[in-house]
Design an enzyme around this catalytic site. Structure first.
Site: not given
Ligand code: COS
Length: 387
Positions: A363
């Site tokens: 996660e």
């Molecule tokens: N709540 C609401 N919106 C969100 C958000 C959240 N928690 N996190 C990101 N967003 C939105 C951003 O605001 C952005 O919106 P816009 O397109 O309007 O600008 C969009 O989503 C893309 O966000 P971002 O550019 O930050 O995406 P990235 O590809 O850089 O990824 C991380 C961000 C690294 C935080 C994300 O990919 C992540 O959480 N990765 C881990 C995934 C994970 O936990 N995997 C485990 C398996 S699941 S069990």
């Protein structure tokens, strides 16, 4: 200690403690060794009404929230976090439906989950897309009233055992994270099969499996939210579910602490119990302090989410980060307290140490949690907010 739990949370805690001691403790070593899924315990969870603690009452749940889920997961994980994960991973798979399901979708799926008739699973990760969740390659191509899914999801908790899967797939490959959508896919849908079952270091009672989609036709009514909202729903889901991983980590740490304190009073060296040595007392004191600090942060995060705040990513990531690092440290120290015996499978602490490791990884790795926290801090500063 009084943690300000509601009457319902105290009841959940008591019921879970009894199930963990009476039903889970006697079988945990068997399922850890055999790497089998503990089907026998699912009926116990269902009979105790635990499957729907975080689901609205009108869909057959108890009407609780993330805090109630955390209390349940913590208590069960004190004894076996692998077995507890059947429920915790179901919550992860269910959150997209709770957050974005239509009334009809909720009626159809949440009622089954609350009754314990169906487990759920969340399908985001792929071989080439773990931390980079936006890099998924699974596609969902529109064909009239249907979407045709192709791709393989990897390391899916409850894979093969769940009946309900919430799957993130790209409906538009050119739109980056805004090109993903989320679908509910039922087990048994033609074109949806299960691949390799993993042989893991820890949480071995939990099923971790590939999901394989080959020209799998899913009706458009199975989409959650709107087309293109998949990444957003996935991120919001993780914001809700990470305190659950944190609670799992807390349970593992608290369970290991209990075992270590008990053992230190029994084990005698140099003519006295090892707990009478200050070196041992300091070690136990640090373990206990870290456990309480993790609990305080998790409960704060869970209550903040349940308050309906929209601003939950940072505190959720903090809880997961701190609790999982705590679990790793505390279980490693618990093995140290047991000395050579701790390294042996006859004692439970080596399993707890193996189980703890995944909480720093899944996660969202703890490096990703730090990134989420760091970005939130910068955004808050830019908006003139002070801590
Ligand atoms: N709540 C609401 N919106 C969100 C958000 C959240 N928690 N996190 C990101 N967003 C939105 C951003 O605001 C952005 O919106 P816009 O397109 O309007 O600008 C969009 O989503 C893309 O966000 P971002 O550019 O930050 O995406 P990235 O590809 O850089 O990824 C991380 C961000 C690294 C935080 C994300 O990919 C992540 O959480 N990765 C881990 C995934 C994970 O936990 N995997 C485990 C398996 S699941 S069990």
């Amino acid at each position: 200690m009084d943690y300000g739990l509601t009457e319902m949370q105290v009841m959940i805690k008591d019921v879970c403690r009894k199930i963990a001691e009476d039903k889970i403790k006697p079988i945990r070593a068997h399922y850890d060794e055999s790497n089998e899924f503990p089907h026998e315990i699912l009926k116990v969870f269902a009979d105790a009404d635990l499957c729907g603690v975080y689901i609205e009452e009108k869909f057959g749940g108890m009407g609780g929230g993330v805090m109630d889920l955390a209390v349940m997961v913590e208590e069960l994980s004190k004894v076996c976090s692998g077995i507890a994960l059947a429920l915790a991973a179901t919550a992860l798979g269910t959150f997209p439906i709770i957050l974005y399901g239509s009334e009809e979708q909720k009626q159809k799926y949440l009622t089954k989950i609350a009754k314990g008739e169906s487990l759920a699973a969340f399908g985001l990760t792929e071989a080439g897309a773990g931390s980079d969740a936006g890099g998924i390659q699974t596609t969902a191509v529109k064909d009239g009233d249907y979407f045709i899914l192709n791709g393989t999801k990897q390391w899916i908790t409850n894979g093969g055992e769940a009946d309900i899967y919430t799957i993130v797939a790209k409906t538009d490959k050119n739109k980056g994270s805004r090109g993903a959508s989320l679908f509910i896919v039922d087990k048994g849908t033609p074109g949806f099969e299960f691949g390799k079952k993993e042989n893991k270091m820890g949480i071995r009672a939990s099923a971790t499996r590939e999901l394989v989609f080959q020209d799998c036709r899913v009706h458009k009514s199975q989409m959650l939210g709107k087309e293109g909202m998949g990444f957003l729903i996935a991120m919001k889901t993780l914001d809700q579910s990470r305190p659950g991983v944190a609670a799992q980590a807390l349970g593992i740490a608290a369970g290991a602490l209990d075992e270590a304190v008990r053992y230190s009073r029994e084990r005698r060296q140099f003519g006295k119990p090892i707990c009478s040595f200050q070196g041992m007392q300091f070690l136990l004191a640090d373990m206990a302090t870290q456990v309480e600090a993790a609990r305080a942060l998790i409960y704060a995060a869970a209550r903040h989410i349940d308050s309906g705040s929209k601003d939950v990513s940072k505190i959720s990531a903090m809880a997961k980060l701190f609790a999982s690092d705590t679990a790793m440290r505390v279980t490693t120290d618990a093995v140290q307290v047991f000395g050579g015996y701790g390294y042996m499978k006859e004692y439970p602490v080596e399993k707890m140490m193996r189980d703890a490791k995944i909480t720093q990884i899944y996660e969202g790795t703890n490096q990703i949690q730090r990134e989420v926290i760091g970005l939130a801090l910068i955004k808050e500063a830019a908006a003139g907010k002070l801590s």
